[in-house]
Enzyme design. Structure first.
Site, PDB file in Angstrom:
ATOM      1  N   ALA A 135       0.885  -1.176   0.000  1.00 27.13           N
ATOM      2  CA  ALA A 135       0.000   0.000   0.000  1.00 27.13           C
ATOM      3  C   ALA A 135       0.915   1.216   0.000  1.00 27.13           C
ATOM      4  O   ALA A 135       1.976   1.195   0.637  1.00 27.13           O
ATOM      5  CB  ALA A 135      -0.892   0.001   1.236  1.00 27.13           C
ATOM      6  N   CYS A 136       0.520   2.248  -0.710  1.00 27.00           N
ATOM      7  CA  CYS A 136       1.378   3.424  -0.858  1.00 27.00           C
ATOM      8  C   CYS A 136       2.771   3.015  -1.343  1.00 27.00           C
ATOM      9  O   CYS A 136       3.777   3.617  -0.956  1.00 27.00           O
ATOM     10  CB  CYS A 136       1.493   4.210   0.448  1.00 27.00           C
ATOM     11  SG  CYS A 136      -0.044   5.003   0.943  1.00 27.00           S
ATOM     12  N   GLY A 137       2.826   1.991  -2.166  1.00 21.70           N
ATOM     13  CA  GLY A 137       4.096   1.570  -2.764  1.00 21.70           C
ATOM     14  C   GLY A 137       5.022   0.804  -1.835  1.00 21.70           C
ATOM     15  O   GLY A 137       6.143   0.473  -2.216  1.00 21.70           O
ATOM     16  N   CYS A 196       0.141   5.300   5.704  1.00 20.19           N
ATOM     17  CA  CYS A 196      -0.307   5.370   4.315  1.00 20.19           C
ATOM     18  C   CYS A 196      -1.555   6.252   4.165  1.00 20.19           C
ATOM     19  O   CYS A 196      -1.623   7.073   3.251  1.00 20.19           O
ATOM     20  CB  CYS A 196      -0.566   3.958   3.798  1.00 20.19           C
ATOM     21  SG  CYS A 196      -1.196   3.876   2.123  1.00 20.19           S
TER      22      CYS A 196
END
Lengths: 252, 99
Positions: A135-137, A196
């Site tokens: 999530a969020c990279g 995130c």
């Protein structure tokens, strides 16, 4: 029609948590039903993959200094720091025949519950093979499987507010692995749901999201129950014979 | 006795490390470790047993390619394990006699 599964929600120390997960898998033929367990660690704990060398994967000096136990899992994979105030841990026990025959696809199927949980909490999340959810990279979840007498045990994490500095101080990922993920530092490769989505997510919200996430992703009708007496007896035996012994935990 | 270790990262991002000890021209001990998966876990122990006792010769390790695993490695391949073992062996041989 939704499939009927058992739901267990509980909390325990690392030895008990690993023992109960394994016991649920070993008792699966007698229970005759699939289980989703959602739990937390009562104290900060490091678990390591079945085939890891403890001293390679964990900063054992730092763990000892902080009184953090190191427990070897029955599942493969890497080392995890379980934060009692920052992680929802889950396990699923399901017969092998009910999952895709490819191991990679079976991870994708079961990790869809974690992806959905992260989405419920407001994060854009996706499965990252072999066994991560990002999530969020960055990684917010890792999972690991074992196959025990026809049953698949998959357990894993969802970090909603884990102390990532402590995590980075305790775990020693191999240099080669960091290079492969394009990050110079473990701290840059992981995040939490709270970080995130930019707000404080707590245990209650995160654990409910994990339950809803699995229920929606796998179309389950979950009934909350307690572990059976046989599961508890088996788990107690496993704590005694395996998870409280250096001969297991530090065997490699 | 010589001891050699070699760690390899697979194309799937998992690592495997093999450590071998060589004594009197044979592999006296082999340890396969890392963050990969094996189903069932015995696959790893079977490979370690198969390496133990082999002549300290890269050719002997290469022949493990034909070993019946009785299961599946995930995250690393049998070739990764064998490459790491061959490399660990050559390091062990170059260290032999140092201790």
């Amino acid at each position: 029609m939704p499939r009927s599964w058992r739901l267990l929600v509980d909390e325990g120390d690392g030895r008990w948590n690993m023992a109960l997960d394994e016991a649920i898998a070993l008792e699966r033929p007698r229970i005759g039903r699939n289980t989703l367990r959602v739990y937390r660690f009562s104290e900060g704990t490091v678990t390591i993959g079945r085939f890891q060398r403890a001293a390679e994967a964990v900063n054992l000096g730092e763990a000892a200094r902080l009184g953090i136990p190191v427990i070897r899992r029955v599942t493969g994979g890497g080392a995890v720091y379980h934060d009692p105030r920052g992680e929802v841990t889950y396990s699923v026990v399901i017969p092998e025949r009910e999952l895709p025959s490819s191991v990679l696809d079976s991870y994708r199927t079961l990790c869809s519950g974690v992806v959905r949980a992260a989405e419920i909490l407001g994060a854009e999340a996706s499965f990252s093979p072999i066994n991560d959810v990002i999530a969020c990279g960055r990684k917010v979840s890792g999972s690991a499987q074992a196959r025990l007498s026809g049953a698949v045990l998959q357990h894993g994490t969802l970090m909603y507010a884990s102390d990532l500095d402590l995590l980075a101080a305790l775990l020693r990922p191999p240099r080669e692995k960091l290079a492969a993920h394009g990050a110079s530092d473990i701290r840059e490769r992981v995040t939490t749901i709270s970080e995130c989505v930019g707000r404080a997510v707590d245990w209650r919200e995160a654990s409910e999201a994990v339950i809803s996430g699995f229920s929606e992703a796998l179309d389950l009708d979950l009934r909350e129950e307690d572990p059976t007496e046989a599961e508890i007896r088996t788990a107690e035996r496993l704590v005694e014979e395996r998870y409280s012994r250096d001969g297991w935990n530090l065997s490699r | 006795m010589g001891i050699g270790r070699r760690r390899i990262r697979s194309s799937l991002g998992k690592t495997v490390e093999v450590e071998v000890a060589v004594s009197r021209g044979r592999i006296s001990r082999a340890l396969i470790s890392g963050d990969f998966f094996a189903f069932p876990a015995d696959v790893v122990y079977r490979l370690e047993e198969a390496m133990t006792g082999l002549p300290a010769d890269p050719e002997a390790i290469s022949r493990l390619e034909e070993l019946e695993l009785g299961g599946e490695l995930v995250g690393v391949s049998l070739s990764d394990v064998i490459d790491a073992a061959r490399s660990a062996l050559s390091r062990a041989l170059s260290h032999e006699g140092e201790e």
